[in-house]
Design a protein around this motif. Structure first.
Motif, short mmCIF file in Angstrom:
data_model
loop_
_atom_site.label_atom_id
_atom_site.label_comp_id
_atom_site.label_asym_id
_atom_site.label_seq_id
_atom_site.Cartn_x
_atom_site.Cartn_y
_atom_site.Cartn_z
N ALA A 140 0.72 -1.16 -0.13
CA ALA A 140 -0.07 0.00 -0.07
C ALA A 140 0.78 1.40 0.01
CB ALA A 140 -0.91 -0.02 1.39
N LYS A 141 0.18 2.49 -0.43
CA LYS A 141 1.05 3.82 -0.54
C LYS A 141 0.02 4.51 0.60
CE LYS A 141 2.70 4.17 -5.11
NZ LYS A 141 2.69 4.99 -6.19
N PHE A 142 0.86 5.42 1.59
CA PHE A 142 0.06 6.21 2.42
C PHE A 142 1.19 7.48 2.64
CE2 PHE A 142 2.66 3.44 4.84
CZ PHE A 142 3.16 4.10 5.97
N ALA A 143 0.38 8.38 3.43
CA ALA A 143 1.09 9.61 3.62
C ALA A 143 1.31 9.94 5.14
CB ALA A 143 0.16 10.90 3.02
N TRP A 144 2.47 10.31 5.41
CA TRP A 144 2.82 10.32 6.93
C TRP A 144 3.71 11.40 6.93
CZ3 TRP A 144 0.97 6.17 10.27
CH2 TRP A 144 1.35 6.44 11.69
N HIS A 145 3.53 12.44 7.74
CA HIS A 145 4.22 13.81 7.93
C HIS A 145 4.80 14.13 6.88
CE1 HIS A 145 4.29 12.32 12.36
NE2 HIS A 145 4.96 11.48 12.06
N ASN A 146 3.79 14.56 6.04
CA ASN A 146 3.79 15.15 4.67
C ASN A 146 4.89 14.43 3.83
OD1 ASN A 146 2.43 17.65 5.30
ND2 ASN A 146 3.95 18.32 7.01
N ARG A 147 4.81 13.08 3.81
CA ARG A 147 5.67 12.43 2.87
C ARG A 147 4.81 11.07 2.20
NH1 ARG A 147 11.08 9.14 4.57
NH2 ARG A 147 11.54 8.13 2.78
N GLU A 148 4.94 10.92 1.14
CA GLU A 148 4.24 9.50 0.80
C GLU A 148 5.39 8.25 1.07
OE1 GLU A 148 1.40 8.52 -2.69
OE2 GLU A 148 3.46 8.54 -3.45
N ARG A 149 4.60 7.32 1.71
CA ARG A 149 5.41 6.20 2.18
C ARG A 149 4.83 4.90 1.56
NH1 ARG A 149 8.49 7.28 7.00
NH2 ARG A 149 7.93 9.58 7.44
N LEU A 150 5.59 3.90 1.33
CA LEU A 150 5.11 2.71 1.12
C LEU A 150 5.05 1.55 2.29
CD1 LEU A 150 4.78 1.05 -1.73
CD2 LEU A 150 7.23 0.23 -1.43
N GLY A 151 3.96 0.91 2.27
CA GLY A 151 3.49 0.07 3.44
C GLY A 151 3.15 -1.19 3.06
N LEU A 152 3.27 -2.34 4.11
CA LEU A 152 2.75 -3.65 3.66
C LEU A 152 1.78 -4.16 5.03
CD1 LEU A 152 4.03 -6.10 2.41
CD2 LEU A 152 5.11 -6.61 4.37
N LEU A 153 0.84 -4.49 4.51
CA LEU A 153 -0.40 -5.13 5.49
C LEU A 153 -0.31 -6.48 5.55
CD1 LEU A 153 -3.38 -2.68 4.30
CD2 LEU A 153 -1.87 -2.11 5.97
N ARG A 154 -0.50 -6.90 6.70
CA ARG A 154 -0.63 -8.26 7.01
C ARG A 154 -1.32 -8.26 8.16
NH1 ARG A 154 2.59 -10.86 11.09
NH2 ARG A 154 3.97 -9.40 11.98
N VAL A 155 -1.87 -9.91 8.56
CA VAL A 155 -2.64 -10.10 9.84
C VAL A 155 -1.71 -10.78 10.80
CG1 VAL A 155 -4.53 -11.52 10.21
CG2 VAL A 155 -4.36 -10.45 8.14
N ARG A 156 -2.13 -10.24 12.04
CA ARG A 156 -1.30 -10.88 13.21
C ARG A 156 -2.34 -11.10 14.46
NH1 ARG A 156 1.17 -9.30 18.10
NH2 ARG A 156 3.04 -10.48 18.53
N GLU A 157 -2.81 -12.05 14.81
CA GLU A 157 -3.69 -12.44 15.75
C GLU A 157 -4.81 -11.82 15.70
OE1 GLU A 157 -1.70 -11.64 19.45
OE2 GLU A 157 0.06 -13.12 19.08
N GLY A 158 -5.64 -11.87 14.41
CA GLY A 158 -6.97 -11.23 14.14
C GLY A 158 -6.72 -9.80 13.94
N ALA A 159 -5.63 -9.07 13.99
CA ALA A 159 -5.54 -7.55 13.46
C ALA A 159 -4.63 -7.34 12.35
CB ALA A 159 -4.91 -7.12 14.94
N ILE A 160 -5.04 -6.29 11.67
CA ILE A 160 -4.22 -5.94 10.60
C ILE A 160 -3.07 -5.07 10.92
CG2 ILE A 160 -4.29 -4.83 8.22
CD1 ILE A 160 -7.26 -5.46 8.09
N VAL A 161 -1.85 -5.44 10.49
CA VAL A 161 -0.69 -4.58 10.98
C VAL A 161 -0.16 -3.85 9.83
CG1 VAL A 161 1.42 -4.87 11.91
CG2 VAL A 161 -0.24 -6.35 12.67
N LEU A 162 0.26 -2.64 9.75
CA LEU A 162 0.77 -1.68 8.88
C LEU A 162 2.32 -1.58 9.23
CD1 LEU A 162 0.86 0.12 6.63
CD2 LEU A 162 0.33 1.93 7.99
N HIS A 163 3.17 -2.06 8.29
CA HIS A 163 4.51 -2.10 8.45
C HIS A 163 4.87 -0.94 7.26
CE1 HIS A 163 4.98 -5.62 10.72
NE2 HIS A 163 4.38 -6.48 9.73
N SER A 164 5.69 0.06 8.04
CA SER A 164 6.28 1.20 7.23
C SER A 164 7.54 0.51 6.47
CB SER A 164 6.52 2.23 8.03
OG SER A 164 7.19 3.21 7.14
N MET A 165 7.56 0.81 5.12
CA MET A 165 8.91 0.35 4.28
C MET A 165 9.54 1.57 3.74
SD MET A 165 6.82 -2.96 2.44
CE MET A 165 8.44 -3.38 1.71
N ARG A 166 10.77 1.04 3.51
CA ARG A 166 11.63 1.95 2.61
C ARG A 166 11.28 1.70 1.14
NH1 ARG A 166 15.01 4.14 6.30
NH2 ARG A 166 15.30 3.13 8.31
#
Length: 331
Positions: A140-166
């Motif tokens: 996924a792509k998302f914006a954080w602190h006035n900057r576009e970032r690349l992210g990874l979504l996966r499931v952990r124990e029933g919750a969706i986790v967002l990993h910020s990626m370089r």
């Protein structure tokens, strides 16, 4: 639940899932303050302008990009907010990939995605089930602190986790760091693989921060006026010391077995592999031959003695008969 760091929505095709981003990790490190050694007064960092030497408050400080040593371009927060950014308030899923295809070095901070209102419960669960059933992760792509970032979504124990990626261009190449080609024996590689098998674990949940525990003990001892704990004694290998690689591998495998309770106790030692001796079987064969010889000898002696006794008895009977015949003829 921790305080939300960001609110927005997951964009999943035409599906929108309102979410709140909360930190997935906690910092348990022990932090120190800078103090004046003479009176333990706290030393604070002051933001001072290098031109006039004046200390500045936060509302007097802004952003600027340095084009050169002589020219700096000021940029305000309002100008940054007006930049057209499609992912300003959305985590836009752009692809689904196999988890193994993502290099872990690209993963940075981690966050949990919590639903923002009951209306998000059903689409949130839908995305989670889709990720679980497909065995894939979402890019996924998302914006954080006035900057576009690349992210990874996966499931952990029933919750969706967002990993910020370089981004790919943020990863340095390790080509210049790789060692030159060296020669390794197959036995050394096999022994190293055996070491990995011996040290294999099903989970790393039991590991603790031993340094933090020791630091807490140090602080407690000083605050209570107790004697400071002594450092643990351990063998230190000299810097640059050359060791026998195979011997080190053998000792490591034995030590790993001892730590898992697979050895016989005591320190791990390296034993030279030698062919198995056959002394016991040779002794048994020799013993069997000797016993057979003794039995045969004993049997031979007994037969000879019996035959001699029969001959002697027969000779005596013959001599006695001849004497009786002579006496009768004389009379």
């Amino acid at each position: 639940m921790p305080r939300p760091l960001w609110t927005g929505a997951i964009s999943f095709g035409l599906v929108t899932i309102p979410v709140k981003v909360v930190s997935a990790t906690q910092d348990h490190s022990i932090h120190f303050r800078q103090v004046h050694l003479e009176d333990l007064g706290r030393v604070r960092t002051r933001k001072v302008c290098e031109l006039d030497g004046e200390a500045l408050s936060q509302d007097e400080i802004g952003k600027g990009y340095e084009l050169s040593k002589e020219q700096t371009v000021p940029v305000t927060d309002e100008e940054l907010d007006r930049i057209p950014l499609p992912t300003a308030k959305a985590i836009e899923i752009v692809a689904f990939v196999d988890a193994d295809s993502v290099d872990p070095i690209r993963i940075s901070d981690s966050y949990y995605l919590a639903i923002d209102g009951q209306v998000a419960a059903k689409p949130y669960t839908l995305l989670r089930r889709a990720l679980e059933r497909s065995d894939k992760v979402a890019v996924a792509k998302f914006a954080w602190h006035n900057r576009e970032r690349l992210g990874l979504l996966r499931v952990r124990e029933g919750a969706i986790v967002l990993h910020s990626m370089r981004w790919p261009d943020e990863i340095r190449s390790p080509e210049s760091l790789a060692p030159r080609q060296v020669e390794l024996d197959d036995d050394e590689i096999d022994r190293a693989v055996q070491l990995t098998d011996t040290m294999a674990l099903d989970s790393i949940a039991g590991f603790r921060d031993a340094y933090r525990d020791a630091l807490e003990e140090l602080i407690a001892a000083k605050s209570e006026g107790r004697e400071l704990p002594e450092p643990a004694e351990g063998e230190e290998q000299g810097e640059g010391e050359v060791v026998d690689l195979m011997a080190a591998l053998n000792a490591s495998v034995e030590a790993a077995k001892e730590s898992r309770g697979e050895g016989g106790g005591g320190e791990a030692t390296v034993h030279e592999m030698r062919p198995r001796k056959r002394t016991a079987s040779k002794k048994a064969a020799a013993s069997g031959k000797a016993a057979t010889g003794r039995k045969a000898g004993a049997s031979g002696k007994t037969t000879g003695q019996k035959a001699g006794a029969r001959k002697t008895a027969a000779a005596k009977r013959t001599t006695g008969a001849k004497r009786t015949a002579r006496k009768r003829s004389a009379s």
